[in-house]
Design a protein around this motif. Structure first.
Motif, short mmCIF file in Angstrom:
data_model
loop_
_atom_site.label_atom_id
_atom_site.label_comp_id
_atom_site.label_asym_id
_atom_site.label_seq_id
_atom_site.Cartn_x
_atom_site.Cartn_y
_atom_site.Cartn_z
N GLN A 1 -7.43 6.83 -4.73
CA GLN A 1 -7.01 6.01 -3.61
C GLN A 1 -8.14 5.87 -2.63
OE1 GLN A 1 -3.40 8.00 -2.23
NE2 GLN A 1 -2.22 6.32 -3.10
N ILE A 2 -8.01 4.88 -1.77
CA ILE A 2 -8.99 4.66 -0.72
C ILE A 2 -8.29 4.91 0.61
CG2 ILE A 2 -10.51 2.99 0.38
CD1 ILE A 2 -10.54 1.53 -2.39
N LEU B 1 -4.82 3.15 0.36
CA LEU B 1 -4.77 1.87 -0.32
C LEU B 1 -5.07 2.05 -1.80
CD1 LEU B 1 -4.76 -1.27 0.03
CD2 LEU B 1 -7.18 -1.09 0.55
N GLY B 2 -4.28 1.42 -2.64
CA GLY B 2 -4.54 1.37 -4.07
C GLY B 2 -4.04 2.57 -4.85
N ARG B 3 -3.88 2.36 -6.13
CA ARG B 3 -3.56 3.41 -7.10
C ARG B 3 -4.39 3.08 -8.34
NH1 ARG B 3 2.68 4.82 -7.49
NH2 ARG B 3 1.77 6.79 -8.10
N TRP C 1 -2.15 -5.40 -3.03
CA TRP C 1 -2.61 -4.04 -3.31
C TRP C 1 -1.54 -3.07 -2.82
CZ3 TRP C 1 -8.44 -2.77 -2.61
CH2 TRP C 1 -9.21 -3.74 -3.24
N TYR C 2 -1.40 -1.97 -3.50
CA TYR C 2 -0.48 -0.91 -3.09
C TYR C 2 -1.06 -0.23 -1.85
CZ TYR C 2 1.99 3.55 -3.25
OH TYR C 2 2.73 4.65 -2.93
N SER C 3 -0.25 -0.10 -0.80
CA SER C 3 -0.70 0.62 0.39
C SER C 3 0.45 1.43 0.95
CB SER C 3 -1.22 -0.36 1.45
OG SER C 3 -0.18 -1.20 1.90
#
Length: 127
Positions: A54-55, A94-96, A79-81
């Motif tokens: 993740q970020i 953020l992200g996976r 994006w997933y957050s």
């Protein structure tokens, strides 16, 4: 005159056919193997334990995290957050991303907008 009577007969026949014909009705009965439900349960449990890169875009108070997440959702739609609480602050992640390569590519994109972003691999039990 002959054309008019033929046309009238054709229209009358078509209208009669449409009024007489009825839509078919029926029911659908789906028979599913019971093992599919068990398989879905196993699939969900495996994916919940999977680790993702993740970020982390930022952190702070809950209000600051909400505002940041709203901005991230605008900047990176689709994006997933999420906001995670790790005492004493809220963190926006953020992200996976499954692979480190994919995560690093996305990280470079995010750093252009959020220079303080960090790439991290969270613990699987923190989700």
């Amino acid at each position: 005159m002959k054309n008019i009577s033929k046309t009238f007969a054709t229209v009358a026949f078509a209208l009669g056919f449409f009024f007489i014909a009825k839509a078919q009705e029926g029911t659908v009965n789906i028979q599913q193997d019971e093992r599919i439900d068990k398989l879905m349960t196993v699939y969900k449990s495996v994916n919940s334990k999977a680790e993702f890169y993740q970020i982390q875009v930022g952190f702070g108070s809950y209000e600051k995290a909400q505002n940041l997440k709203s901005q991230v959702d605008i900047d990176f739609p689709g994006w997933y957050s999420k906001i995670e609480f790790e005492s004493p602050t809220y963190r926006v992640r953020l992200g996976r991303f499954k692979t480190k390569l994919e995560a690093e590519r996305k990280f470079l994109e995010v750093r252009k907008k959020y220079p303080s972003a960090m790439l991290l691999k969270p613990e699987s039990d923190s989700r």
